[in-house]
Write an enzyme that holds these catalytic residues in place. Structure first.
Site, PDB file in Angstrom:
ATOM      1  CE1 TYR A  35      63.903  31.995 -37.978  1.00  0.00           C
ATOM      2  CE2 TYR A  35      63.617  30.740 -36.013  1.00  0.00           C
ATOM      3  CZ  TYR A  35      63.594  31.845 -36.449  1.00  0.00           C
ATOM      4  OH  TYR A  35      63.283  33.301 -36.362  1.00  0.00           O
ATOM      5  CE1 TYR A  41      64.901  34.291 -32.531  1.00  0.00           C
ATOM      6  CE2 TYR A  41      65.186  33.082 -30.697  1.00  0.00           C
ATOM      7  CZ  TYR A  41      64.201  33.256 -31.563  1.00  0.00           C
ATOM      8  OH  TYR A  41      63.307  32.641 -32.560  1.00  0.00           O
ATOM      9  CG  ASP A  79      64.980  36.670 -23.321  1.00  0.00           C
ATOM     10  OD1 ASP A  79      65.072  35.334 -22.330  1.00  0.00           O
ATOM     11  OD2 ASP A  79      64.797  37.066 -24.927  1.00  0.00           O
ATOM     12  CE  LYS A 113      66.092  28.931 -25.641  1.00  0.00           C
ATOM     13  NZ  LYS A 113      65.638  28.175 -26.990  1.00  0.00           N
TER      14      LYS A 113
HETATM   15  N1  PLP Z   1      64.396  34.202 -25.804  1.00  0.00           N
HETATM   16  C1  PLP Z   1      65.971  33.881 -25.858  1.00  0.00           C
HETATM   17  C2  PLP Z   1      66.955  34.445 -25.298  1.00  0.00           C
HETATM   18  C3  PLP Z   1      66.200  32.595 -26.844  1.00  0.00           C
HETATM   19  O1  PLP Z   1      66.478  31.725 -26.542  1.00  0.00           O
HETATM   20  C4  PLP Z   1      64.471  32.292 -27.057  1.00  0.00           C
HETATM   21  C5  PLP Z   1      64.549  30.778 -27.679  1.00  0.00           C
HETATM   22  O2  PLP Z   1      65.314  30.439 -28.193  1.00  0.00           O
HETATM   23  C6  PLP Z   1      63.312  32.614 -27.198  1.00  0.00           C
HETATM   24  C7  PLP Z   1      63.577  34.027 -26.604  1.00  0.00           C
HETATM   25  C8  PLP Z   1      61.797  31.952 -27.909  1.00  0.00           C
HETATM   26  O3  PLP Z   1      61.681  31.477 -26.929  1.00  0.00           O
HETATM   27  P1  PLP Z   1      60.080  30.640 -27.137  1.00  0.00           P
HETATM   28  O4  PLP Z   1      61.643  29.041 -29.004  1.00  0.00           O
HETATM   29  O5  PLP Z   1      60.051  29.006 -26.474  1.00  0.00           O
HETATM   30  O6  PLP Z   1      59.272  31.160 -28.175  1.00  0.00           O
END
Ligand code: PLP
Length: 426
Positions: A21, A150, A247, A276
C-alpha cells in the site's frame, strides 16, 4: 555482514522497491531492519532495538529466530526446499493437513495448501461456486458479506472487501457486485440478526456463500462483534442452501482467545481459510479447509476437479515449519499466554481513554485497538512509538497492536505505552 550501508540501501529502495500500500517507489520512508530475535527487531539505523507490536501483521506468534522453527526449516532444507505437488506428495504437507484437520472445527476434512491468504480466499470462493455448479445450480455465484471486511488484495477477495472507505474503493465499479450487509454490532442485537437472516433469504437463489471474518474484522477497521452472529449465519445458511466461509487468516491460531474464532460460537463453517500465523510468520503459506460435503459435491460435477494448482502449492519447507509452529503452539498453554497479554493490554491501554480525540479503546485476546476521531498522522504516530522502543504500523483512524504470544509482561506494558503515545501524538 551487510553489503550495503543504510544510506545506500535506502537509496536503492527509493529507486526500485514497492512497499505494501505504498506510493510509487521513491516516496515510501521505511525503517531498515537488520535482524529479528524473540520479540525484538534490531534496526540498522539509530532506532536501535524495537519490540514488535505487530507480529509482522498477525503472523509471528512465537517471535523471531525461534530455535524450534529454525531447526524445522534447517532439517527440511537438507531434504528438499520445494518439489511440485502435481502427481507428487510428501510428509510435511500430509502431516500439516492432518494437524489442521485435527485442530480445526469438527467436520472440516480436506485441505488445500495455498501460498498466501488472498489465494486461499480465491480457492474458498472457487470451491463454493464450483460446488453449486456441480449440483446443477449455476445461478448461485454471488457472495454475501459484511461491510467493514477485508479478505485480501487479489481480484475475487477484493470484491468482498468493504467497498466504501476501504482499501479497494478505487475498483468498486469494476469488481463483481456482491451483496453487502452493514458491519455487525459489537453486542448481539436481534434486529441486526434479523437483517442478516432476511438478506440471506432474499438473495438465496443467487448466493453461493456467505464469507465473513469471524469475531474480529481486521484490516477493514479492527472491529469486534458478538460470536452469536456466527450461529445466526450458520442457521440461515443451512435454511437457504448457502455455504458459509470463515476467513480465519487473521484470527486463527489463538489470537482471539480461542484456537479459531469459530470456536467462540462452536460453529463449523463449510469452508475455512487460514494463513499468517500458520507458519509462525516464517514462510508464505495459507490453507483452505472444507467439509466432505463440499469436496464430494465438487467431485460429482461435469468438471470433477478443483481447477487450481499454484506452482508452490504444498511447499515442503513452509509445511515443515508450519507443522513445527502448530506443535509448538499446542504443546504449551497458549491460552494462558494470550489471556496474560489481554490483561496487560487492558491495563496498559486504559489511559488512552482519557486522551483527547480518542473515540474507543478495545481489547480482545492478544489484540489491542485505539480508535481516534480523526485519521492518524502516520509519521507522528510511528515516531512516537519508536521513541518508546516499539514498532507499530497504524492505519486510517486506528492505532493497534497484536504482539507475539511470547511477549513478556514488561514488553506488553511497553507496547501499550507506545500505543498511548502514538494515539496522543499521531
Ligand atoms: N483475509 C484476512 C482476514 C486478512 O487479514 C488478510 C491479510 O491481512 C488476508 C485475507 C490476505 O492475506 P495475504 O496478505 O496473506 O494475502
Amino acid at each position: 555482514m551487510p553489503e550495503l550501508s543504510v544510506s545506500e540501501l535506502l537509496e536503492l529502495d527509493r529507486r526500485h522497491v514497492w512497499h505494501p500500500y505504498g506510493p510509487m517507489p521513491g516516496r515510501a520512508e521505511p525503517l531498515v531492519v537488520e535482524s529479528a530475535s524473540g520479540v525484538r527487531l534490531r534496526m540498522a539505523d539509530s532506532s536501535g532495538e524495537l519490540v514488535d507490536g505487530m507480529s509482522s501483521w498477525w503472523s509471528a506468534i512465537h517471535g523471531y529466530n525461534h530455535p524450534v522453527l529454525n531447526e524445522a526449516a534447517r532439517e527440511q532444507l537438507g531434504r528438499m526446499s520445494h518439489v511440485m505437488f502435481g502427481g507428487l506428495t510428501h510428509e510435511p504437507a500430509v502431516r500439516l493437513a492432518k494437524l489442521l484437520v485435527d485442530m480445526s472445527p469438527d467436520g472440516l476434512e480436506h485441505v488445500f495448501l495455498a501460498d498466501s491468504g488472498s489465494v486461499s480466499v480465491e480457492v474458498a470462493v472457487k470451491m463454493c461456486l464450483q460446488y453449486w455448479r456441480s449440483l446443477g445450480r449455476p445461478a448461485k455465484q454471488r457472495l454475501l458479506t459484511w461491510r467493514g471486511g477485508y479478505h485480501g488484495d487479489t481480484w475475487q477477495p477484493m470484491s468482498v472487501c468493504d467497498p466504501e472507505g476501504g482499501m479497494h474503493e478505487l475498483w468498486t465499479g469494476v469488481l463483481q457486485r456482491q451483496v453487502f450487509v452493514g458491519p455487525p454490532p459489537v453486542e448481539y442485537e436481534e434486529e441486526y440478526a434479523e437483517e442478516l437472516r432476511s438478506a440471506i433469504a432474499r438473495h438465496a437463489d443467487e448466493l453461493a456463500a456467505v464469507i465473513v471474518e469471524p469475531v474480529v474484522q481486521g484490516a477493514g477497521g479492527m472491529r469486534f462483534h458478538s460470536p452469536a452472529y456466527l450461529r445466526v449465519l450458520r442457521e440461515a445458511c443451512d435454511a437457504h442452501d448457502v455455504l458459509l466461509v470463515f476467513d480465519e487468516i487473521a484470527t486463527g491460531f489463538g489470537r482471539t482467545g480461542a484456537l479459531f474464532a469459530a470456536d467462540h460460537a462452536a460453529v463449523t463453517p463449510d469452508v475455512m481459510c487460514v494463513g499468517k500465523a500458520l507458519t509462525g510468520g516464517y514462510l508464505t503459506m495459507a490453507a483452505t479447509l472444507c467439509t466432505s460435503e463440499v469436496a464430494d459435491g465438487i467431485s460429482r460435477g461435469e468438471v470433477p476437479v478443483l481447477a487450481h494448482g499454484p506452482t508452490f502449492m504444498g511447499n515442503p519447507l513452509a509445511a515443515a515449519v508450519a507443522c513445527a509452529s502448530i506443535e509448538l503452539l499446542l504443546g504449551q498453554d497458549w491460552l494462558a499466554e494470550v489471556k496474560r497479554i489481554e490483561a496487560g493490554l487492558r491495563e496498559g491501554l486504559a489511559p488512552a481513554r482519557e486522551l483527547p480525540g480518542v473515540r474507543d479503546v478495545r481489547v480482545l485476546g492478544a489484540i489491542g485497538v485505539v480508535q481516534l476521531d480523526r485519521p492518524v498522522d502516520m509519521k507522528a504516530a510511528t515516531t512516537a512509538a519508536v521513541r518508546e522502543g516499539v514498532w507499530l504500523r497504524p492505519f486510517r483512524d486506528l492505532i493497534y497492536t497484536m504482539p507475539p504470544y511470547v511477549t513478556g509482561d514488561a514488553d506488553v506494558a511497553r507496547v501499550a505505552r507506545a500505543v498511548c503515545a502514538a494515539a496522543g501524538e499521531g
